[in-house]
Write an enzyme that holds these catalytic residues in place. Sequence first.
Site, short mmCIF file in Angstrom:
data_model
loop_
_atom_site.label_atom_id
_atom_site.label_comp_id
_atom_site.label_asym_id
_atom_site.label_seq_id
_atom_site.Cartn_x
_atom_site.Cartn_y
_atom_site.Cartn_z
N HIS A 102 0.83 -1.21 0.00
CA HIS A 102 0.00 0.00 0.00
C HIS A 102 0.86 1.26 0.00
CE1 HIS A 102 -4.11 -1.83 1.33
NE2 HIS A 102 -3.44 -2.63 0.50
N GLU A 106 -12.84 2.21 -5.64
CA GLU A 106 -13.54 3.48 -5.85
C GLU A 106 -12.93 4.30 -6.98
OE1 GLU A 106 -14.73 4.30 -1.14
OE2 GLU A 106 -13.52 5.78 -2.26
N TYR A 108 -12.29 11.31 1.72
CA TYR A 108 -12.90 10.26 0.90
C TYR A 108 -13.27 9.00 1.70
CZ TYR A 108 -12.35 13.50 -2.73
OH TYR A 108 -12.51 14.66 -3.47
N TYR A 165 -10.60 -8.67 4.64
CA TYR A 165 -10.28 -9.93 3.96
C TYR A 165 -10.73 -11.15 4.76
CZ TYR A 165 -7.60 -7.02 0.79
OH TYR A 165 -7.25 -6.07 -0.13
#
Length: 363
Positions: free
Chosen positions: A140, A234, A244, A255
């Site tokens: 990430h 998104e 957001y 998960y």
Amino acid sequence: MLRTIACAVLLCGTLAAQAAGYRIQTLAEGLEHPWSLAFLPDGRMLVSERPGRLRVIMDGELLPAPVAGVPAVYAASQGGLLEVLPDPGFADNGLLYLSFAHGTPRANATRVVRARLDGMTLHAVEPIFTARPGKRTPVHYGGRMAFLPDGTLVIGLGDGFDYREQAQRLDSHLGKIVRIRPDGSVPDDNPFVGRADALPEIWSLGHRNVQGLVYDAERGALFSHEHGPRGGDELNRIVPGGNYGWPLATHGVDYTGARITPFTEYPGTQAPLWQWTPSIAPAGLARYDGDLFPHWRGDLFVAALAARQVRRLRLHGDAVIEEETLFAELGERLRDVRAGPDGALYLLTDSPRGRLLRVRPAD
């Protein structure tokens, strides 16, 4: 030599789309997890490989030697060399911007450097941004970048996976889009400049893992997409200071199947323009303005890793009014999609022997 696959558009979108023939050519292969593609004014193309190499394609041929002078990267899991982005004035200044994972297993972060490309060598390599705090996870990173019309640079960042709460904290770059000048300094009009509790580079917050950024000049809009967890990918229109939602609101679940939040929308946050559940794992993002496929003009294209396809999105205002699935016949994870200066669409496949593909009309 180019290898060509003749095919027809696969239509399985939310609305029926106009059928159009195309052919797919392999321009280069044997690329090790290629991550991004950039076009230079002299016709060369640059491809970043995640293990830390920057490759050059000239006159349709992949040059055997990589570009020298690329800084060392932290190549682990999702980490490595990420985006390569030419400066808007590259023809005059030769400047490139590279994003990559930097650091060690115990302290790593997304870093951006600026450098001058001279032949096959990078010179004057200068770090202009390093996300903080450092993290212990090799995932990430975000890493996508785009220039805005005022010459500032926006950089999409990830939440580090184990640090998702920091996406809502203004004292952390994790889970943010940041905006800087090309030399790394902070624009005075960033939305959180002057706040003692906020990092001044922050442009928007509440992101999970930004994997696409494109500025749409016709709409005057910055679009991004990001990975959700299990579902909830998104597409967003980014406004300065916008929140957001992650992890306060999401259409996905953890998960493990556990619920992250009961909210798909949350007061004070921006709802996505479009979301994908189940997840498609969106990667690159492009706007098409070429002449070869006139019925695609103005549309957004989303490469998908898990779904192994490209999604074409047609917008009316801020609403997605049509979605079309393309190139699923390839059956390959697609890491990047770009609209080329020749009007063709270009794709990068994510593989230890990845390919650069060019899409042109069948006729």
